[in-house]
Design an enzyme around this catalytic site. Structure first.
Site: not given
Ligand code: ATR
Length: 275
Positions: A19, A66, A70, A106, A158
């Protein structure tokens, strides 16, 4: 004069080693005179809610979340923003007045990066590739920019249909990759995880031209397979997801500190460190 204790923030994930969030937030903080300490924390898969409780007990102010937490972060929040609840995921938690607030930055990070790159979204035809969490997470902020349409194309059609139903907006439609053949777009956004495994969705070459802007949410030292492929087929304006990473961090920083940090110097610094 005594130095005040910095406000504590973390990013929780598993894995978390790679990260860049602590580095990004510390730059934002130092440029904006914000006294914060931001650390990454590896959280056991079954231990997310304990880790949150422990951090609140230590007077933590907020957490970025993260993979793979989430959805758990969404479930643990007492209050959610619309963009988090429609995204079905939370990447930013704030702890205030004994309550947990969940947000998702985001999509706003993506939109901000597109705007920084002078990409027109208003009245444009957008093709969104993928119908997983990453695609769902950016749909509301994209729709808020007033595009004329967003086609969601996915291998499993779908899932794209389900996303359209979920957002229930007449500008949205679902498609297979094959059925894109006769269509044209202004902006194509790759929200599949295909780039992470070195592959790319089976797109018809007819949708690529020198006029279409191509964006991959993934970034790396080199062009992603998607960006390589679109360049080979004539795309000129291509953008990777580094700016989105910094952009979502900037929006989280704003949520926590009420200050909008400048993103470009941080993007430039991270870009240089990838080389
Ligand atoms: P994320 O949270 O990153 O969106 P996800 O929810 O697992 O992860 O969704 C992954 C997305 O990438 C899906 O849209 C998936 O397509 P399917 O729904 O048909 O599985 C898409 N994807 C992953 N690998 C792909 C590939 N090689 N080609 C095309 N689509 C791919």
């Amino acid at each position: 004069m005594t130095q005040q204790t910095p406000d504590q923030y973390r990013v929780f994930g598993n894995p978390i080693e790679h990260s860049r969030s602590p580095e990004i937030h510390h730059i934002f903080a130092s440029k904006n005179q914000q006294n914060i300490n931001y650390q990454k924390q590896l959280v056991d898969i079954d231990d997310f809610s304990n880790a949150i409780t422990d951090f609140i007990d230590q007077d933590g102010k907020g957490v970025n979340v993260t993979v793979p937490f989430k959805e758990q972060a969404l479930a643990i929040a007492d209050e959610l923003t619309d963009r988090a609840s429609l995204a079905g995921a939370v990447n930013t938690l704030s702890f205030k007045d004994g309550k947990i607030f969940g947000d998702n930055t985001d999509g706003e990070g993506l939109v901000q990066d597109l705007i920084t790159n002078k990409v027109t979204l208003k009245h444009s035809r957008i093709l969104l590739l993928g119908a997983g969490g990453a695609a769902r997470g950016v749909l509301l902020p994209l729709l808020a920019q007033n595009p004329s349409s967003i086609v969601i194309a996915n291998r499993t059609v779908s899932k794209a249909d389900t996303l359209c139903l979920h957002f229930s907006d007449s500008r949205l439609s679902a498609s297979s990759y094959q059925n894109l053949e006769q269509q044209s777009f202004n902006v194509i956004i790759n929200a599949t995880s295909a780039s992470l495994s070195g592959s790319l969705p089976p797109l018809p070459t007819s949708i690529i031209s020198q006029h279409v802007v191509c964006y991959d949410m993934v970034y790396g030292k080199d062009d992603t397979p998607f960006l390589k492929w679109v360049k080979e087929h004539g795309a000129i304006k291509v953008i990777d997801g580094l700016g989105m990473l910094v952009g979502q961090a900037a929006v989280s920083f704003y949520v926590w500190r009420g200050v909008t940090p400048e993103v470009q110097p941080v993007i430039d610094k991270l870009r240089a460190s990838l080389k």
